[in-house]
Design a protein around this motif. Structure first.
Motif, PDB file in Angstrom:
ATOM      1  N   ALA A 177     -14.027   0.344  -2.178  1.00  0.00           N
ATOM      2  CA  ALA A 177     -14.077  -0.103  -0.789  1.00  0.00           C
ATOM      3  C   ALA A 177     -13.403  -1.464  -0.649  1.00  0.00           C
ATOM      4  O   ALA A 177     -13.448  -2.299  -1.551  1.00  0.00           O
ATOM      5  N   SER A 178     -12.775  -1.666   0.504  1.00  0.00           N
ATOM      6  CA  SER A 178     -12.045  -2.902   0.767  1.00  0.00           C
ATOM      7  C   SER A 178     -12.523  -3.527   2.072  1.00  0.00           C
ATOM      8  O   SER A 178     -12.990  -2.832   2.978  1.00  0.00           O
ATOM      9  N   ASN A 179     -12.394  -4.852   2.160  1.00  0.00           N
ATOM     10  CA  ASN A 179     -12.673  -5.577   3.400  1.00  0.00           C
ATOM     11  C   ASN A 179     -11.388  -6.013   4.099  1.00  0.00           C
ATOM     12  O   ASN A 179     -11.425  -6.814   5.030  1.00  0.00           O
ATOM     13  N   GLY A 227     -19.004 -10.159   5.236  1.00  0.00           N
ATOM     14  CA  GLY A 227     -20.192  -9.451   4.754  1.00  0.00           C
ATOM     15  C   GLY A 227     -19.883  -8.546   3.572  1.00  0.00           C
ATOM     16  O   GLY A 227     -18.856  -8.673   2.904  1.00  0.00           O
ATOM     17  N   VAL A 228     -20.785  -7.606   3.334  1.00  0.00           N
ATOM     18  CA  VAL A 228     -20.657  -6.694   2.194  1.00  0.00           C
ATOM     19  C   VAL A 228     -19.471  -5.755   2.398  1.00  0.00           C
ATOM     20  O   VAL A 228     -19.009  -5.545   3.515  1.00  0.00           O
ATOM     21  N   ARG A 229     -18.987  -5.188   1.303  1.00  0.00           N
ATOM     22  CA  ARG A 229     -17.958  -4.157   1.396  1.00  0.00           C
ATOM     23  C   ARG A 229     -18.625  -2.873   1.889  1.00  0.00           C
ATOM     24  O   ARG A 229     -19.465  -2.309   1.194  1.00  0.00           O
ATOM     25  N   ARG A 230     -18.251  -2.456   3.058  1.00  0.00           N
ATOM     26  CA  ARG A 230     -18.915  -1.301   3.666  1.00  0.00           C
ATOM     27  C   ARG A 230     -17.967  -0.119   3.795  1.00  0.00           C
ATOM     28  O   ARG A 230     -16.761  -0.276   3.937  1.00  0.00           O
ATOM     29  N   SER A 231     -18.540   1.068   3.750  1.00  0.00           N
ATOM     30  CA  SER A 231     -17.786   2.312   3.897  1.00  0.00           C
ATOM     31  C   SER A 231     -18.411   3.157   4.996  1.00  0.00           C
ATOM     32  O   SER A 231     -19.605   3.025   5.293  1.00  0.00           O
ATOM     33  N   PHE A 232     -17.624   4.030   5.587  1.00  0.00           N
ATOM     34  CA  PHE A 232     -18.091   4.988   6.595  1.00  0.00           C
ATOM     35  C   PHE A 232     -18.819   4.301   7.761  1.00  0.00           C
ATOM     36  O   PHE A 232     -19.821   4.779   8.259  1.00  0.00           O
ATOM     37  N   VAL A 274      -8.913  -1.401   9.560  1.00  0.00           N
ATOM     38  CA  VAL A 274     -10.041  -2.147   9.015  1.00  0.00           C
ATOM     39  C   VAL A 274     -10.638  -1.409   7.818  1.00  0.00           C
ATOM     40  O   VAL A 274     -10.984  -0.221   7.913  1.00  0.00           O
ATOM     41  N   GLY A 275     -10.762  -2.129   6.691  1.00  0.00           N
ATOM     42  CA  GLY A 275     -11.477  -1.591   5.531  1.00  0.00           C
ATOM     43  C   GLY A 275     -10.877  -0.321   4.977  1.00  0.00           C
ATOM     44  O   GLY A 275      -9.670  -0.098   4.980  1.00  0.00           O
ATOM     45  N   HIS A 319       0.835  -1.199   0.000  1.00  0.00           N
ATOM     46  CA  HIS A 319       0.000   0.000   0.000  1.00  0.00           C
ATOM     47  C   HIS A 319       0.875   1.256   0.000  1.00  0.00           C
ATOM     48  O   HIS A 319       0.740   2.135   0.838  1.00  0.00           O
ATOM     49  N   HIS A 320       1.755   1.344  -0.985  1.00  0.00           N
ATOM     50  CA  HIS A 320       2.685   2.467  -1.026  1.00  0.00           C
ATOM     51  C   HIS A 320       2.016   3.762  -1.482  1.00  0.00           C
ATOM     52  O   HIS A 320       2.609   4.835  -1.377  1.00  0.00           O
ATOM     53  N   GLU A 321       0.780   3.662  -1.987  1.00  0.00           N
ATOM     54  CA  GLU A 321       0.044   4.864  -2.362  1.00  0.00           C
ATOM     55  C   GLU A 321      -0.589   5.548  -1.161  1.00  0.00           C
ATOM     56  O   GLU A 321      -1.224   6.588  -1.293  1.00  0.00           O
ATOM     57  N   GLY A 322      -0.434   4.947   0.010  1.00  0.00           N
ATOM     58  CA  GLY A 322      -0.959   5.562   1.216  1.00  0.00           C
ATOM     59  C   GLY A 322      -1.933   4.676   1.964  1.00  0.00           C
ATOM     60  O   GLY A 322      -2.360   3.619   1.486  1.00  0.00           O
ATOM     61  N   LEU A 323      -2.268   5.097   3.158  1.00  0.00           N
ATOM     62  CA  LEU A 323      -3.223   4.387   4.004  1.00  0.00           C
ATOM     63  C   LEU A 323      -4.593   4.385   3.333  1.00  0.00           C
ATOM     64  O   LEU A 323      -4.964   5.370   2.682  1.00  0.00           O
ATOM     65  N   PRO A 324      -5.375   3.288   3.447  1.00  0.00           N
ATOM     66  CA  PRO A 324      -6.738   3.307   2.894  1.00  0.00           C
ATOM     67  C   PRO A 324      -7.535   4.493   3.437  1.00  0.00           C
ATOM     68  O   PRO A 324      -7.544   4.751   4.639  1.00  0.00           O
ATOM     69  N   MET A 325      -8.187   5.225   2.548  1.00  0.00           N
ATOM     70  CA  MET A 325      -8.980   6.383   2.963  1.00  0.00           C
ATOM     71  C   MET A 325     -10.222   5.928   3.721  1.00  0.00           C
ATOM     72  O   MET A 325     -10.862   4.940   3.358  1.00  0.00           O
TER      73      MET A 325
END
Length: 365
Positions: free
Chosen positions: A138-140, A160-165, A128-129, A108-114
């Motif tokens: 979105a990622s799990n 479960g589903v890929r969830r955001s926020f 997480v995610g 993940h050299h492009e940065g931490l998951p937003m």
């Protein structure tokens, strides 16, 4: 087995090891097998706490501007975001004035998951995610960083589903993480929730909450998980004032608390305080610190004017810490609030650690 430190009895050797600063623990574990074993056993952190040498460590996801991303012809999923900030992990020990960056997640050299969930569990950081910072998908994924060994490991994917926020928080002592609410890939608000057992690397589904809650806040307070605010699909962005509490003894959600938040307050600024009470920043521009007493919020201090925008609030040792900026897009600074006399002291933050804080937590090491 060889002694922990040659020439000393093992009890004295352990007394030396438990006083190693948190940022030197990965180096200490690499010295020899004996030291690695002593630092890795659960008793090590307990001995540090009993000796009074643990310190609150602030962990933040902070923006680092890296300029525009070029559109990729080989991957149509890659988008162009001309002013996209990337995020990396910062750690600070306020008492020692130590600030540093953690190494990036492998691959993940492009940065931490937003918009990822960031939680402290024992001596681990759990990520997480979140959204891929390049494709915005979105990622799990689940990743854990050990402050004892200084390295990352992959955890079991969020079920479960890929969830955001979504909202998330960790329990105090049994290394359990709750993930609740958020929205799916079609932007439908979710009422589902699940537990992640960190040591077992296992996800378990919970009964659904009474209501769907997109962009909710989860706080572990007095032995229970509190899911605060959020909004349903048909009321996007209209945060509700209600909250729900998960009862471990019955494995059920309690009755909905309808007017938990103050009108217009941000759920993201609720935090469990070190004195066993819940705190939040309320009022216009979140200008006041308030404590939840009975069924009402009571103002105890005014937030300094230069941290009233883009705030993050945390519980740090026996104090509260607030980090923010005077206006959106400006440099961030921080203050610590003493809960005994409600006096503020400035938190020293180096310039390169003054960017926007997306999320954070505090753990003791």
């Amino acid at each position: 087995m060889d002694s922990i430190i040659p020439g000393l009895i093992d009890d004295l050797g352990r007394e030396c090891l438990i006083r190693v600063p948190f940022y030197e623990l990965p180096t200490a574990t690499s010295v020899c097998r004996n030291w690695k074993y002593e630092i890795s056993v659960p008793e090590f952190i307990r001995h540090r706490k009993a000796a009074g040498v643990v310190r609150p460590i602030i962990v933040l996801a902070q923006a680092q501007y890296e300029g525009p991303i070029q559109n990729s012809e080989s991957d149509p999923a890659v988008k162009e975001h001309p002013s996209r900030p990337t995020y990396q992990l910062s750690v600070a020990e306020p008492k020692a004035g130590v600030w540093a960056h953690l190494p990036p997640i492998p691959g993940h050299h492009e940065g931490l998951p937003m918009f990822c969930g960031l939680i402290g569990s024992g001596s681990d950081l759990v990520v997480v995610g979140g959204w891929d910072p390049v494709t915005w998908k979105a990622s799990n994924d689940v990743f854990m960083y050990s402050f004892l060994y200084g390295g990352w490991r992959k955890g079991a994917d969020m079920s479960g589903v890929r969830r955001s926020f979504f909202g998330c928080a960790a329990s105090d002592d049994d290394r359990t993480v709750l993930v609740a609410g958020g929205h799916d890939e079609d932007k439908n608000a979710l009422s589902s929730a699940m537990l992640y057992y960190v040591e077992e690397d296992k996800w378990v589904s919970l009964p659904d909450m009474c209501r769907p809650r997109d962009e909710c806040k989860v706080v572990f307070h007095r032995g229970k998980f509190h899911v605060i605010s959020g909004y349903p699909t048909d009321m996007q962005g209209c945060f509700q004032r209600s909250a729900e509490v998960f009862d471990w003894s019955t494995w059920q959600w309690g009755p909905v608390i309808e007017e938990f938040l103050e009108e217009g307050s941000s759920p993201g600024l609720c935090v469990a305080g070190p004195d066993g009470r819940m705190y939040s920043c309320i009022g216009r521009r979140s200008s006041d610190v308030a404590v939840y007493q009975g069924d009402k919020w009571q103002v105890v201090a005014e937030v300094p004017a230069d941290v009233r925008s883009s705030q993050w609030l945390g519980s740090c040792g026996d104090k509260l810490v607030v980090i923010g900026s005077p206006k959106f897009g400006e440099a961030h600074s921080g203050y610590m609030l003493d809960l005994k006399n409600y006096k503020w002291t400035k938190l020293e933050m180096p310039t390169k650690f003054s960017r926007h804080v997306q999320c954070g937590f505090v753990l003791e090491l």
